[in-house]
Scaffold this motif. Sequence first.
Motif, PDB file in Angstrom:
ATOM      1  N   THR A  22       0.629  -1.226   0.184  1.00 31.61           N
ATOM      2  CA  THR A  22      -0.010  -0.063   0.147  1.00 31.61           C
ATOM      3  C   THR A  22       0.672   1.232   0.058  1.00 31.61           C
ATOM      4  O   THR A  22       1.597   1.461   0.782  1.00 31.61           O
ATOM      5  CB  THR A  22      -0.986   0.011   1.482  1.00 31.61           C
ATOM      6  OG1 THR A  22      -1.456  -1.039   1.256  1.00 31.61           O
ATOM      7  CG2 THR A  22      -1.689   1.367   1.210  1.00 31.61           C
ATOM      8  N   ASN A  81      -5.792   3.452 -12.804  1.00 32.55           N
ATOM      9  CA  ASN A  81      -5.679   1.924 -13.658  1.00 32.55           C
ATOM     10  C   ASN A  81      -7.319   1.400 -13.538  1.00 32.55           C
ATOM     11  O   ASN A  81      -7.246   0.159 -13.318  1.00 32.55           O
ATOM     12  CB  ASN A  81      -4.609   1.127 -13.097  1.00 32.55           C
ATOM     13  CG  ASN A  81      -3.452   1.622 -13.090  1.00 32.55           C
ATOM     14  OD1 ASN A  81      -3.170   2.822 -13.415  1.00 32.55           O
ATOM     15  ND2 ASN A  81      -2.407   0.728 -12.486  1.00 32.55           N
ATOM     16  N   CYS A 115     -11.177   6.099  -7.442  1.00 35.70           N
ATOM     17  CA  CYS A 115     -10.518   6.446  -5.855  1.00 35.70           C
ATOM     18  C   CYS A 115     -11.935   6.887  -5.111  1.00 35.70           C
ATOM     19  O   CYS A 115     -12.473   7.877  -5.477  1.00 35.70           O
ATOM     20  CB  CYS A 115      -9.669   7.188  -6.023  1.00 35.70           C
ATOM     21  SG  CYS A 115      -8.242   6.536  -7.015  1.00 35.70           S
ATOM     22  N   VAL A 135      -2.875   3.747  -2.274  1.00 33.96           N
ATOM     23  CA  VAL A 135      -3.170   2.840  -3.402  1.00 33.96           C
ATOM     24  C   VAL A 135      -2.743   1.628  -2.858  1.00 33.96           C
ATOM     25  O   VAL A 135      -1.809   1.237  -2.488  1.00 33.96           O
ATOM     26  CB  VAL A 135      -2.311   3.238  -4.615  1.00 33.96           C
ATOM     27  CG1 VAL A 135      -2.926   2.378  -5.678  1.00 33.96           C
ATOM     28  CG2 VAL A 135      -2.689   4.849  -4.870  1.00 33.96           C
ATOM     29  N   PHE A 162      -1.914  -2.123  -4.025  1.00 36.14           N
ATOM     30  CA  PHE A 162      -1.594  -2.776  -5.137  1.00 36.14           C
ATOM     31  C   PHE A 162      -1.831  -4.442  -4.843  1.00 36.14           C
ATOM     32  O   PHE A 162      -1.801  -4.918  -3.940  1.00 36.14           O
ATOM     33  CB  PHE A 162      -0.167  -2.785  -5.657  1.00 36.14           C
ATOM     34  CG  PHE A 162       0.219  -1.317  -6.189  1.00 36.14           C
ATOM     35  CD1 PHE A 162      -0.140  -0.902  -7.416  1.00 36.14           C
ATOM     36  CD2 PHE A 162       0.446   0.063  -5.138  1.00 36.14           C
ATOM     37  CE1 PHE A 162      -0.040   0.393  -7.845  1.00 36.14           C
ATOM     38  CE2 PHE A 162       0.797   0.979  -5.802  1.00 36.14           C
ATOM     39  CZ  PHE A 162       0.611   1.257  -7.067  1.00 36.14           C
ATOM     40  N   GLU A 165       0.869  -3.331 -12.052  1.00 40.55           N
ATOM     41  CA  GLU A 165      -0.133  -2.289 -12.546  1.00 40.55           C
ATOM     42  C   GLU A 165      -1.374  -2.548 -11.862  1.00 40.55           C
ATOM     43  O   GLU A 165      -2.324  -1.710 -12.013  1.00 40.55           O
ATOM     44  CB  GLU A 165      -0.067  -1.904 -13.932  1.00 40.55           C
ATOM     45  CG  GLU A 165      -0.707  -3.252 -14.833  1.00 40.55           C
ATOM     46  CD  GLU A 165      -0.888  -2.546 -16.216  1.00 40.55           C
ATOM     47  OE1 GLU A 165      -1.863  -2.925 -16.871  1.00 40.55           O
ATOM     48  OE2 GLU A 165       0.216  -1.845 -16.837  1.00 40.55           O
ATOM     49  N   VAL A 187      -4.146  -2.779  -9.449  1.00 42.32           N
ATOM     50  CA  VAL A 187      -4.661  -1.637  -8.307  1.00 42.32           C
ATOM     51  C   VAL A 187      -5.910  -2.552  -7.622  1.00 42.32           C
ATOM     52  O   VAL A 187      -6.761  -2.623  -8.477  1.00 42.32           O
ATOM     53  CB  VAL A 187      -5.051  -0.358  -8.622  1.00 42.32           C
ATOM     54  CG1 VAL A 187      -5.463   0.401  -7.494  1.00 42.32           C
ATOM     55  CG2 VAL A 187      -3.815   0.287  -8.951  1.00 42.32           C
ATOM     56  N   CYS A 236      -8.371   2.394  -3.841  1.00 39.11           N
ATOM     57  CA  CYS A 236      -7.482   3.609  -3.877  1.00 39.11           C
ATOM     58  C   CYS A 236      -8.523   4.369  -3.155  1.00 39.11           C
ATOM     59  O   CYS A 236      -9.875   4.239  -2.911  1.00 39.11           O
ATOM     60  CB  CYS A 236      -7.026   4.135  -4.910  1.00 39.11           C
ATOM     61  SG  CYS A 236      -8.243   4.333  -6.228  1.00 39.11           S
TER      62      CYS A 236
END
Length: 272
Positions: free
Chosen positions: A86, A99, A103, A117, A119, A267, A269, A272
């Motif tokens: 994170t 991505n 959010c 964010v 991941f 990449e 996600v 978020c």
Amino acid sequence: ADVQVPFMVDDSIGLYHGQGKAYGVTELYPQERPLGTWLWGSFMVVKVVGQSVLVLKLTDTTGESTADVVGAQVVDGRLMGFKGHTETVTFKHGVQSINNVTCRTQRTTPQGEAVDVQFGGDYLSTSMPLLKIAEGNEWVNFSARISDGMKQQLNNRAAAYPIQWNMTNGEYNATWLVPTRLPLYFFSSQPNPAAPLRVFINDTQVELAMGYTSREVAHSNTFLGYWYDATPLLSQPPEVFYVSVNIASDPHFIGVYWENIRPEATEEVVSC
């Protein structure tokens, strides 16, 4: 345990005659990413993970505009981060989605809108610490899990570097060789080869190896600490296991860390 390192952004770190200057800060290791702008004379605290190192690059950016994105890299329009991590990422002009993930929470900062964010993927990191679950005067207990991501990384490395390591000439005694195995490193700030640790894994005592900076010179001045080759645990259930360390012989014991595991970029996600 993570170490919080305080310092001043001034001549104490080699920035002479910097009154009024601003410095763009980039983390080079363990993760390459922009960290924002520091002003000369500021008091800062950075975190160094476990027995790893932190490498920063400071560039004089006085009078320049700040970066659009701070805290992560953008590659071909996609935000990149480490699997399972994170990261707090700041967007100079705000952000609605990352991505293709919307959010929902942003915090206003002097540099822009900050977003936490998350991941995707299994958490992978350099010097990953085992989770401390109990600590007494003589014993420290940890729990650990060998994730699918850890197994896959070691398998991929073995396929990419199919080296036949020699077990008879000391190669397996060198902690920095045979990167396809999974060592546990028992980190002490003052390791002592004359004071061995007692370690149990799932209530069974295991024999630790001794690590040195050289395979030929086994001396107290070259001693790095104790470690255990946990590779057999990759194929044995359960994946979650427990490590107990008797620290009566080492008042400087800090923790237990996985070695040969590295962070991997993604990449993906999650939120978020």
